[in-house]
Design an enzyme around this catalytic site. Structure first.
Site, PDB file in Angstrom:
ATOM      1  N   ARG A  60      41.873  45.241  43.144  1.00  0.00           N
ATOM      2  CA  ARG A  60      41.490  44.346  42.040  1.00  0.00           C
ATOM      3  C   ARG A  60      42.494  44.519  40.918  1.00  0.00           C
ATOM      4  O   ARG A  60      42.768  45.652  40.496  1.00  0.00           O
ATOM      5  CB  ARG A  60      40.088  44.678  41.513  1.00  0.00           C
ATOM      6  CG  ARG A  60      39.839  44.021  40.166  1.00  0.00           C
ATOM      7  CD  ARG A  60      38.434  44.143  39.659  1.00  0.00           C
ATOM      8  NE  ARG A  60      37.548  43.280  40.416  1.00  0.00           N
ATOM      9  CZ  ARG A  60      36.330  42.927  39.996  1.00  0.00           C
ATOM     10  NH1 ARG A  60      35.877  43.350  38.836  1.00  0.00           N
ATOM     11  NH2 ARG A  60      35.572  42.149  40.734  1.00  0.00           N
ATOM     12  N   HIS A  84      39.111  35.005  43.689  1.00  0.00           N
ATOM     13  CA  HIS A  84      38.098  36.051  43.900  1.00  0.00           C
ATOM     14  C   HIS A  84      37.400  35.743  45.235  1.00  0.00           C
ATOM     15  O   HIS A  84      36.219  35.379  45.259  1.00  0.00           O
ATOM     16  CB  HIS A  84      37.109  36.035  42.730  1.00  0.00           C
ATOM     17  CG  HIS A  84      36.227  37.239  42.630  1.00  0.00           C
ATOM     18  ND1 HIS A  84      36.389  38.353  43.433  1.00  0.00           N
ATOM     19  CD2 HIS A  84      35.168  37.514  41.816  1.00  0.00           C
ATOM     20  CE1 HIS A  84      35.467  39.253  43.104  1.00  0.00           C
ATOM     21  NE2 HIS A  84      34.710  38.764  42.138  1.00  0.00           N
ATOM     22  N   GLN A 139      33.902  37.184  46.504  1.00  0.00           N
ATOM     23  CA  GLN A 139      32.767  36.609  45.765  1.00  0.00           C
ATOM     24  C   GLN A 139      32.262  35.339  46.460  1.00  0.00           C
ATOM     25  O   GLN A 139      31.057  35.077  46.525  1.00  0.00           O
ATOM     26  CB  GLN A 139      33.226  36.281  44.327  1.00  0.00           C
ATOM     27  CG  GLN A 139      32.180  35.634  43.457  1.00  0.00           C
ATOM     28  CD  GLN A 139      31.092  36.599  43.011  1.00  0.00           C
ATOM     29  OE1 GLN A 139      31.375  37.679  42.517  1.00  0.00           O
ATOM     30  NE2 GLN A 139      29.839  36.214  43.189  1.00  0.00           N
ATOM     31  N   ASP A 189      30.445  30.990  34.789  1.00  0.00           N
ATOM     32  CA  ASP A 189      31.106  32.296  34.697  1.00  0.00           C
ATOM     33  C   ASP A 189      31.414  32.530  33.215  1.00  0.00           C
ATOM     34  O   ASP A 189      31.367  31.584  32.408  1.00  0.00           O
ATOM     35  CB  ASP A 189      32.394  32.258  35.548  1.00  0.00           C
ATOM     36  CG  ASP A 189      33.124  33.594  35.626  1.00  0.00           C
ATOM     37  OD1 ASP A 189      32.554  34.623  35.215  1.00  0.00           O
ATOM     38  OD2 ASP A 189      34.284  33.603  36.101  1.00  0.00           O
ATOM     39  N   CYS A 222      28.545  34.628  39.096  1.00  0.00           N
ATOM     40  CA  CYS A 222      29.151  35.784  39.765  1.00  0.00           C
ATOM     41  C   CYS A 222      28.773  37.092  39.081  1.00  0.00           C
ATOM     42  O   CYS A 222      28.779  38.150  39.711  1.00  0.00           O
ATOM     43  CB  CYS A 222      30.669  35.617  39.807  1.00  0.00           C
ATOM     44  SG  CYS A 222      31.377  35.341  38.172  1.00  0.00           S
ATOM     45  N   ARG A 268      26.959  40.360  47.857  1.00  0.00           N
ATOM     46  CA  ARG A 268      28.327  40.890  47.786  1.00  0.00           C
ATOM     47  C   ARG A 268      28.501  42.016  48.797  1.00  0.00           C
ATOM     48  O   ARG A 268      29.526  42.154  49.448  1.00  0.00           O
ATOM     49  CB  ARG A 268      28.650  41.437  46.384  1.00  0.00           C
ATOM     50  CG  ARG A 268      28.604  40.445  45.229  1.00  0.00           C
ATOM     51  CD  ARG A 268      29.644  39.354  45.325  1.00  0.00           C
ATOM     52  NE  ARG A 268      30.981  39.840  45.583  1.00  0.00           N
ATOM     53  CZ  ARG A 268      31.774  40.411  44.680  1.00  0.00           C
ATOM     54  NH1 ARG A 268      31.397  40.550  43.437  1.00  0.00           N
ATOM     55  NH2 ARG A 268      32.998  40.816  45.021  1.00  0.00           N
TER      56      ARG A 268
HETATM   57  N1  NVA Z   1      36.313  35.236  35.774  1.00  0.00           N
HETATM   58  C1  NVA Z   1      35.769  36.562  35.659  1.00  0.00           C
HETATM   59  C2  NVA Z   1      35.090  36.956  36.935  1.00  0.00           C
HETATM   60  C3  NVA Z   1      34.402  38.294  36.909  1.00  0.00           C
HETATM   61  C4  NVA Z   1      33.764  38.663  38.200  1.00  0.00           C
HETATM   62  C5  NVA Z   1      36.873  37.536  35.331  1.00  0.00           C
HETATM   63  O1  NVA Z   1      37.962  37.457  35.924  1.00  0.00           O
HETATM   64  O2  NVA Z   1      36.680  38.374  34.448  1.00  0.00           O
HETATM   65  N1   CP Z   2      31.196  39.530  40.308  1.00  0.00           N
HETATM   66  C1   CP Z   2      31.967  40.621  40.240  1.00  0.00           C
HETATM   67  O1   CP Z   2      33.061  40.663  40.799  1.00  0.00           O
HETATM   68  O2   CP Z   2      31.433  41.634  39.534  1.00  0.00           O
HETATM   69  P1   CP Z   2      32.205  42.974  39.108  1.00  0.00           P
HETATM   70  O3   CP Z   2      33.247  42.580  38.108  1.00  0.00           O
HETATM   71  O4   CP Z   2      31.130  43.837  38.508  1.00  0.00           O
HETATM   72  O5   CP Z   2      32.812  43.587  40.327  1.00  0.00           O
END
Ligand code: NVA
Ligand code: CP
Length: 330
Positions: A108, A135, A138, A231, A272, A317
């Site tokens: 990540r 992502h 997800q 989101d 998400c 998930r």
């Molecule tokens: N768009 C958000 C998704 C978090 C799971 C981010 O990248 O922070």
């Molecule tokens: N939805 C998601 O990816 O959550 P986290 O950022 O907690 O992993």
């Protein structure tokens, strides 16, 4: 012919056929059934995986850790503060080392090119646990949740309300295109998805019968909608100074009771997560103090309401990530 994705990386759903995505969804449902029935499935007890996180996480990290343990695998967590990654050792060197010790790598972070390079240099399957662009893990959880609700996917309308060019919105457009769904990106013109990705998804849609719709009109977004998705308005890695501008741009796209009422009565709400639906977070409270907003992308009544499915979605998930690890490592 049976589907086999052993040895493949999972970097974006653009790389997978509809049949492969459906195979992963079926496998996820099977893993969920096994877990619910208390049936042990330590089928990869000779494998080791490593999780690299350059951004914070609750769901993704826990899903990989629990999934790996349920499959009998060893699992190492690394973040930039506790490893040499980035500061003293290049990504290429890190990938080469990890590929010699581990059977699979989760990453990540920021650029999509980083997860691609990890796959290139490590020689083992790499799973994208979120980048600025996509992502994909997800998506499997989201679509599994939609399938559990409605039984079918084809033609179902899923509308994303908000920052429609973020990683989650991009990935939803891809997965809906692949699975013959109706995807609607509903947000301000300044935050619409990139033209080249829209064009790619429209090409895919020609094959699958999907519909790709872009609108800045919330009524149009909610019309005949089966799944209302949102989101956070400022994603990880974006500067905090953006909040003021995003609040101005995205306030009309908040998922609230009025918006839910414009969709089908059978519609569900997905997110998400994490979410700013109340003031019970540091940022939520700061935003309230500064701008007077009690909630941001979704109101508390929707989040706590009967149509909300974000917690089953979060649980999914784990089942879906387990399926991805198993299918690529078995
Ligand atoms: N768009 C958000 C998704 C978090 C799971 C981010 O990248 O922070
Ligand atoms: N939805 C998601 O990816 O959550 P986290 O950022 O907690 O992993």
């Amino acid at each position: 012919m049976g589907i086999n994705i052993r040895g493949r990386s999972f970097l974006t759903l653009l790389d997978f056929t509809p049949e492969e995505i459906n195979y992963l969804l079926d496998l996820s449902a099977e893993f969920k059934r096994l877990k619910m029935a208390g049936v042990e499935h330590k089928w990869l007890s000779d494998k080791q995986v490593v999780l690299l996180f350059e951004k914070t996480s609750t769901r993704t990290r826990c899903a990989f850790e629990v999934g790996a343990r349920d499959l009998g695998m060893g699992c190492t967590f690394l973040d930039p503060a506790s490893s040499q990654m980035g500061k003293k050792e290049s990504l290429e060197d890190t990938a080469k080392v990890l590929g010699r010790m581990y059977d699979g790598i989760e990453y990540r972070g920021f650029k999509q090119s980083v997860v691609e390079d990890l796959a290139k240099y490590s020689g083992v399957p790499v799973w994208n646990g979120l980048t600025d662009a996509f992502h994909p893990t997800q998506m499997l959880a989201d679509i599994l949740t939609v399938k559990e609700e409605f039984g079918d996917l084809r033609g179902r309308k899923l509308t994303f309300f908000g920052d429609a060019r973020n990683n989650v919105a991009n990935s939803l457009m891809v997965v809906c295109a692949k699975l013959g769904m109706h995807f609607c990106a509903c947000g301000p013109k300044d935050l619409k998805p990139a033209d080249d990705l829209v064009a790619k998804c429209q090409e895919i849609a020609k094959e699958t019968g999907a519909v790709i719709e872009l609108t800045d009109d919330v009524k149009q977004g909610a019309k005949d909608c089966d799944v209302l998705y949102t989101d956070i308005w400022v994603s990880m890695g974006e500067p905090a100074e953006l909040w003021e501008q995003r609040i101005k741009l995205l306030r009309p796209y908040q998922v609230n009771k009025e918006l839910m009422a414009m969709a089908k009565p059978t519609a569900i709400f997905l997110h998400c997560l994490p979410s700013f639906h109340d003031r019970n977070t540091t940022i939520g409270e700061e935003i309230f103090q500064k701008y007077g907003l009690e909630s941001m992308e979704v109101t508390d009544d929707v989040f706590l309401g009967k149509q909300a499915r974000q917690f089953p979605e979060a649980e999914n998930r784990m089942h879906t990530i387990k399926a991805v690890m198993y299918a690529t490592l078995k």
